[in-house]
Design a protein around this motif. Sequence first.
Motif, short mmCIF file in Angstrom:
data_model
loop_
_atom_site.label_atom_id
_atom_site.label_comp_id
_atom_site.label_asym_id
_atom_site.label_seq_id
_atom_site.Cartn_x
_atom_site.Cartn_y
_atom_site.Cartn_z
N TYR A 176 0.71 -1.20 0.06
CA TYR A 176 0.03 0.00 0.13
C TYR A 176 0.85 1.33 -0.03
O TYR A 176 1.84 1.03 0.68
N PRO A 177 0.33 2.38 -0.68
CA PRO A 177 1.04 3.69 -0.57
C PRO A 177 1.20 4.11 1.15
O PRO A 177 0.49 4.00 1.72
N LYS A 178 2.46 4.65 1.36
CA LYS A 178 2.79 4.79 2.77
C LYS A 178 1.80 5.93 3.27
O LYS A 178 1.49 5.77 4.51
N PHE A 183 -3.02 6.83 7.11
CA PHE A 183 -4.52 7.31 7.14
C PHE A 183 -5.22 5.90 7.71
O PHE A 183 -5.83 6.22 8.53
N ARG A 184 -5.11 4.74 7.01
CA ARG A 184 -5.74 3.60 7.21
C ARG A 184 -5.65 3.10 8.88
O ARG A 184 -6.55 2.77 9.26
N ASN A 185 -4.32 3.47 9.28
CA ASN A 185 -3.87 2.93 10.73
C ASN A 185 -4.75 3.69 11.78
O ASN A 185 -4.69 3.13 12.82
#
Length: 244
Positions: A176-178, A183-185
């Motif tokens: 995934y893009p860093k 944001f996801r985390n």
Amino acid sequence: MIISYKYDKPNKFGEFLKNLNAKVKENDCIELEIPKKFKIYLGIFFYYGFKIVNVSQDNYKVLFKVKKTKCVDENCCDKRYSILIKLPRTGKNGKRIYVYKFRTMQPYSEYLQDYVIERNGLNSDGTIRNDFRITKWGRFLRKYWLDELPMLINFFKGDLKLIGVRPLSDSMLNKYPKEFVSFRNQFKPGLIPPYYIDRPKTFEELLESEERYLFKFQQEPIKTDIIYFLKFLKAALLKGVRSS
């Protein structure tokens, strides 16, 4: 320099690899000839500190070319596997959580993920292409979501919520893009991911599906999860969506 060995003891392969690891130096290449009738799980090589470089076979034997990548502890021993497993995943705020599932893969598969991705690549939707680690029984469990039933333990422990992005392994999260990972985390992963509703066909569509859900959840969390749950029920009952 390539070091050659033959192995002919069907029940002590882990012990053999452990002793071999102690004998050879890091980055040494080894050719290992094994009778084809022996059942060898590829992940055991990685568990005992070797990387598979090449595999070839004929009617009678399999020839593994491997490289030592690390030393293993002298207390290292063969692992015992049960039908219930714990898998390391990333939870909210990057916290390490362990997700419970019924085993659907051959032993030592958790050490093979990078190798399988490198060898077979990913499908357009981001899943691993031709994943030979999955057993026949495992495919049946996955088809009807039975393998994910133990994740209810994580739900009641508070690691997961009902609707949310899928809890991912480090190997998959590294794809995934860093910026999106950061944001996801910020959000707790879920039992039912938006993947089941949107059914993305490419990895880019998968990212868009997750991003769309997370932005909506950020604005209206309760309403968003209710809508996605109703959409999931519709997809499951009318379209026959199944676990990947």
